[in-house]
Design a protein around this motif. Structure first.
Motif, short mmCIF file in Angstrom:
data_model
loop_
_atom_site.label_atom_id
_atom_site.label_comp_id
_atom_site.label_asym_id
_atom_site.label_seq_id
_atom_site.Cartn_x
_atom_site.Cartn_y
_atom_site.Cartn_z
N PRO A 118 0.69 -1.14 -0.04
CA PRO A 118 -0.01 0.03 0.03
C PRO A 118 1.00 1.29 0.20
O PRO A 118 1.85 1.42 0.87
CB PRO A 118 -0.78 0.06 1.17
N ILE A 119 0.61 2.25 -0.95
CA ILE A 119 1.46 3.59 -1.10
C ILE A 119 0.46 4.42 -0.33
O ILE A 119 -0.33 5.09 -0.80
CB ILE A 119 1.57 3.80 -2.61
N ALA A 120 0.71 4.30 1.02
CA ALA A 120 -0.31 5.04 2.28
C ALA A 120 0.48 6.06 3.00
O ALA A 120 1.65 5.43 3.43
CB ALA A 120 -0.96 4.03 2.71
N THR A 121 -0.32 7.00 3.28
CA THR A 121 0.30 7.85 4.50
C THR A 121 -0.73 7.85 5.80
O THR A 121 -0.20 8.28 6.59
CB THR A 121 0.68 9.38 3.97
N ASN A 122 -2.02 7.49 5.20
CA ASN A 122 -2.99 7.01 6.64
C ASN A 122 -2.75 5.62 6.77
O ASN A 122 -3.48 4.95 6.16
CB ASN A 122 -4.50 7.52 5.90
N THR A 123 -2.02 5.40 7.69
CA THR A 123 -1.68 3.98 8.39
C THR A 123 -1.65 4.10 9.58
O THR A 123 -2.22 4.90 10.32
CB THR A 123 -0.36 3.53 7.72
#
Length: 376
Positions: free
Chosen positions: A178-183
């Motif tokens: 997942p290319i995510a910053t909301n983790t």
């Protein structure tokens, strides 16, 4: 009950467990419309838009997570044509629920897990589907704590990125994360080295927790598409900090693998890592805390990789026979972070890997618009 539990699970459930599962499903089906609406809106708001977005003004090594963009058409620009037709990420997430029987059933799967793929059995008709080539699909990630859903990430997969790497002898495939910053993870700094593609990571880890955490966490990946119902790909039990501490010392790379990279003459990777973080800082990714730009070795940051192999996924070969996929799994990359002895932490990133022909050939749960039936 077969619809609730899946035939693969029924064989291992007691009558009491089956009755309880049926009662839970009935409860979810009878939630008030206002409660379903409240939960669905919360899921849309909190779910990570876990795909990458790249603009010309950014360094080519940096993919901005769609989490960082407004909920509008711009966030859809880097997706395949099918997904570009949606006006915004929220509309796409709503569509995902509709592909899977509507909100009650979809939210139920978030709490209790997606169905496994249909199992072909002799003497019994089994309904299933496959995607075939070039059909749009996405991956849905979930994290649960003590059986309770905590986090989701949604990642549409671009067809031109499939099969772009070698993942084993004579196998082409895809490594996906997942290319995510909301983790649920802490922010990284330059000390964190990944064994694979460490220069293109989002600036947050997938998952972090206190070293004294004894709760049971798990991570799952499922496939969703307008041409099938959600089907589980894998479920991983996240190792607790206590389990990690008990691993043998030879499993760990000190300094997050920094020393190992030097021994392998990978100074170019270290230099790329430094440049990546410098660009990230200049582009505003790290604005709320001090960041040391140069990678710095630290004896109190150790890394280990725990491979997970999934051995029971099946698909159809070119002649219509049943085949087993051999190269499917994940690398669970853990860190023990004791640089702050008053706040020792455990961190995790997960790279899932899939052989190239899994996507068009895997046996999937059908939706009502697209299904085949077969008996063995």
């Amino acid at each position: 009950v077969m619809e609730i539990c899946g035939s693969a699970v029924l064989n291992f459930m007691s009558v009491k467990d089956i009755a309880r599962a049926a009662a839970i499903s009935k409860m979810w089906q009878h939630l008030s419309q206002s409660e379903i609406s409240r939960r669905s809106q919360r899921w849309i708001k909190e779910t990570s838009k876990a795909w990458g977005w790249r603009a010309n003004e950014y360094s080519p090594t940096i993919e901005i997570s769609a989490d960082e963009l407004p909920d509008d058409k711009k966030a859809m620009e880097c997706l395949d044509e099918y997904f570009k037709n949606f006006e915004c990420p929220s509309d796409l997430l709503k569509a995902c629920a509709s592909w899977n029987g509507g909100w009650p059933q979809f939210l139920h799967s978030r709490e209790f897990g997606a169905k496994s793929q249909p199992r072909l059995e002799r003497g019994r008709e089994v309904k299933f589907t496959t995607l075939g080539p070039n059909r749009p699909f996405a991956l849905l990630y979930d994290i649960r704590c003590n059986g309770r859903h905590i986090w989701s990430g949604f990642q549409p997969i671009c067809q031109d990125e499939l099969g772009d790497m070698g993942i084993g002898a004579n196998f082409a495939g895809s490594c996906v994360y997942p290319i995510a910053t909301n983790t649920l993870g802490d922010k990284e700094d330059c000390s964190f080295f990944h064994p694979f593609a460490h220069c293109s990571r989002p600036p947050k880890l997938l998952f972090s927790t206190d070293e004294n955490d004894t709760r049971k966490w798990d991570f799952s990946v499922s496939i969703v598409s307008p041409f099938c119902s959600e089907t589980l790909l894998m479920k991983v039990d996240i190792k607790s900090p206590e389990d990690l501490i008990s691993l043998p010392s030879e499993s760990w790379d000190t300094n997050s693998g920094y020393d190992e990279m030097l021994e392998e003459n990978r100074e170019d990777d270290i230099r790329d890592r430094t440049e990546y973080f410098q660009n990230a800082v200049s582009d505003g990714w790290y604005t709320d805390y001090d960041l040391t730009l140069e990678p710095h070795p630290d004896e109190d940051l150790s890394r280990c990789t725990v491979p997970i192999h999934v051995e029971d996924l099946r698909g159809l070969d070119d002649e219509g026979g049943v085949k087993h996929f051999r190269v499917v799994g994940a690398n669970c990359i853990y860190w023990l972070d004791r640089r702050d002895h008053n706040n020792a932490r455990s961190h995790l990133n997960i790279d899932s890997w899939f052989e190239e022909d899994l996507w068009p050939a895997m046996i999937l749960n059908p939706n009502t618009q697209n299904q085949a039936s077969r008996s063995e």
